[in-house]
Design a protein around this motif. Structure first.
Motif, PDB file in Angstrom:
ATOM      1  N   SER A   1       0.856  -1.188   0.000  1.00  0.00           N
ATOM      2  CA  SER A   1       0.000   0.000   0.000  1.00  0.00           C
ATOM      3  C   SER A   1       0.892   1.238   0.000  1.00  0.00           C
ATOM      4  O   SER A   1       2.109   1.133  -0.196  1.00  0.00           O
ATOM      5  CB  SER A   1      -0.958   0.001   1.191  1.00  0.00           C
ATOM      6  N   ASP A   2       0.275   2.382   0.211  1.00  0.00           N
ATOM      7  CA  ASP A   2       1.002   3.649   0.079  1.00  0.00           C
ATOM      8  C   ASP A   2       0.601   4.585   1.212  1.00  0.00           C
ATOM      9  O   ASP A   2      -0.568   4.615   1.633  1.00  0.00           O
ATOM     10  CB  ASP A   2       0.655   4.262  -1.286  1.00  0.00           C
ATOM     11  N   THR A   3       1.585   5.363   1.677  1.00  0.00           N
ATOM     12  CA  THR A   3       1.405   6.313   2.775  1.00  0.00           C
ATOM     13  C   THR A   3       0.466   7.462   2.402  1.00  0.00           C
ATOM     14  O   THR A   3      -0.109   8.108   3.267  1.00  0.00           O
ATOM     15  CB  THR A   3       2.779   6.904   3.148  1.00  0.00           C
ATOM     16  N   GLY A   4       0.356   7.734   1.097  1.00  0.00           N
ATOM     17  CA  GLY A   4      -0.418   8.890   0.641  1.00  0.00           C
ATOM     18  C   GLY A   4      -1.841   8.510   0.284  1.00  0.00           C
ATOM     19  O   GLY A   4      -2.351   7.446   0.633  1.00  0.00           O
ATOM     20  N   THR A   5      -2.491   9.431  -0.464  1.00  0.00           N
ATOM     21  CA  THR A   5      -3.888   9.224  -0.848  1.00  0.00           C
ATOM     22  C   THR A   5      -4.023   8.161  -1.928  1.00  0.00           C
ATOM     23  O   THR A   5      -5.006   7.429  -1.965  1.00  0.00           O
ATOM     24  CB  THR A   5      -4.475  10.548  -1.362  1.00  0.00           C
ATOM     25  N   LEU A   6      -3.036   8.103  -2.825  1.00  0.00           N
ATOM     26  CA  LEU A   6      -3.052   7.122  -3.914  1.00  0.00           C
ATOM     27  C   LEU A   6      -1.693   6.440  -3.979  1.00  0.00           C
ATOM     28  O   LEU A   6      -0.674   7.029  -3.619  1.00  0.00           O
ATOM     29  CB  LEU A   6      -3.286   7.833  -5.263  1.00  0.00           C
ATOM     30  N   THR A   7      -1.679   5.210  -4.485  1.00  0.00           N
ATOM     31  CA  THR A   7      -0.399   4.528  -4.706  1.00  0.00           C
ATOM     32  C   THR A   7       0.282   5.152  -5.921  1.00  0.00           C
ATOM     33  O   THR A   7      -0.275   6.028  -6.582  1.00  0.00           O
ATOM     34  CB  THR A   7      -0.610   3.026  -4.987  1.00  0.00           C
TER      35      THR A   7
END
Ligand code: GAL
Length: 404
Positions: free
Chosen positions: A124-130
């Motif tokens: 997954s990703d720390t931000g809003t989108l990968t």
């Protein structure tokens, strides 16, 4: 009297200032997930070969191949789906897998991987989108972590795209807290490409942290990304970027020079042997990145060399370092738990060269007589005093152990 008091208060002020500086410079982010990755994680990740072309079939076939190829026996454990498995969130915010590619959902895939005696990882990703514009975990950290644990996830790779002004250490610490709160041991792989010096804080937050931008399947050379920003790295550029980071690595917390390209076709087998030897030497996570279903015998032999893997997995957990460099000729050395040294004689040049490893460079006295064993030939080479010299092919290594 006045002077004594003045001096005393000056000392107190100095001590307070010093204490403040010390604490201000080393914020405490806590502890990484405990009891996991005590040696560098070993496994496979879909990205280098398959990018967004991931599916339940691919993951299941890869798990099968990991067992039938002998990779599981050699120590490979985690099967990790990288970006693109996720497509949306439902009305309750639950992350949804691509229904075409994962028709029975992620838990079914995780169960299959577990049924083979392997472990299962996700991305997954720390931000809003990968990075591929799929849903990221920002704002959903605890919900996602609970979901991963319910699916049986054992490993999370957590990327850094679309993070705007987020603070890296605290954003990663938030997901770490969410993973730990599930009560399930989950390896936490920090992937922010070395942008915020993760070696300084990663050991408090995760079990491994990427140190550079992405590796690509070539011997050397930085290449700009399609958008013009800098850069993907060749294998040698990654190696050079690790110099100086050695002391940050240890059991439970590793520098991650990115996943292996061994077997993807852009380098020769000699170069892949160097790539694999250097990753073993650097106590790097060994995440294969090729198609395990169709490996040549030579590639399988590289990835499953148990003597080289033993150097990587040595319990002492010390990252090897470059101890000597003369132009294109280098000596690398890694202390092992039994007092032996693993040593690489590395020839980066375009011709075959004689390379010499001096005992003093690897931390042994010059008068010492020591047994040298070739880890690629699986052969004892005899006893040597003071140094060991060998012909090394262009772009090749000789990898040995030196045992007093
Ligand atoms: C990059 C990451 C790669 C891969 C890719 C997926 O940021 O470094 O290893 O995960 O994203 O989009």
């Amino acid at each position: 009297m006045l002077t004594i008091m003045k001096t005393a208060s000056l000392i107190v002020v100095l001590i307070l200032a010093l204490t403040f500086c010390l604490f201000a410079q080393t914020p405490n982010y806590g502890q990484p997930p405990q009891g996991v990755a005590l040696t560098p994680p070993m496994g496979w990740n879909s990205w280098n070969k398959f990018a967004c072309n991931v599916s339940a079939d691919l993951i299941q076939q890869t798990a099968d191949a990991m067992v039938s190829s002998g990779m599981k026996d050699a120590g490979y454990e985690y099967v990790v789906i990288d970006d693109c498995w996720q497509v949306s969130r439902d009305a309750n915010g639950n992350v949804q897998a691509d229904p075409q590619r994962f028709p029975n959902g992620i838990k079914a895939v995780a169960d299959y991987v577990h049924s083979k005696g392997l472990k299962f990882g996700i991305y997954s990703d720390t931000g809003t989108l990968t990075c591929q514009k799929r849903p990221g975990s920002r704002g959903y950290e605890f919900q996602d972590a609970r979901q991963y644990a319910a699916w049986g996830v054992d490993y999370l790779k957590y990327d850094w795209c679309n993070t705007s002004t987020q603070d890296a250490p605290s954003s990663y610490a938030l997901m770490r807290d969410a993973l730990v709160a599930t009560g399930k041991p989950i390896v936490f792989s920090i992937c922010e490409w070395g942008k915020n010096k993760p070696w300084l804080w990663g050991g408090q937050v995760g079990n491994l942290w990427r140190t550079t931008d992405d590796i690509e399947d070539r011997w050397e050379g930085l290449h700009k990304w399609p958008g013009g920003s800098c850069c993907s790295y060749g294998m040698l550029d990654i190696v050079d970027a690790q110099v100086g980071l050695e002391t940050y690595a240890g059991p439970g917390h590793w520098n991650d020079p990115d996943m292996l390209e061994v077997g993807n076709g852009g380098m020769t087998n000699t170069e892949y042997r160097s790539h694999f030897s250097l990753w073993a030497m650097m106590a790097a996570p060994l995440m294969a990145g090729n198609d395990l279903r169709s490996m040549s015998p030579e590639i399988k032999e590289i990835l499953t060399n148990k003597e080289v893997i033993a150097v990587n997995q040595d319990k002492l957990g010390r990252q090897g370092r470059r101890v000597h460099k003369e132009g294109d000729l280098e000596i690398w050395s890694k202390p092992l738990a039994d007092g032996t040294r693993a040593v690489i004689l590395f020839n980066r040049s375009k011709e075959q060269k004689e390379v010499m490893a001096a005992w003093e460079d690897i931390g042994y006295p010059a008068h010492l007589s020591a047994s040298v064993r070739d880890l690629w030939q699986h052969k004892d080479l005899g006893k040597f005093t003071g140094k060991f010299t060998a012909q090394v092919p262009s772009h090749g290594v000789l990898m040995v152990t030196v045992k007093p």
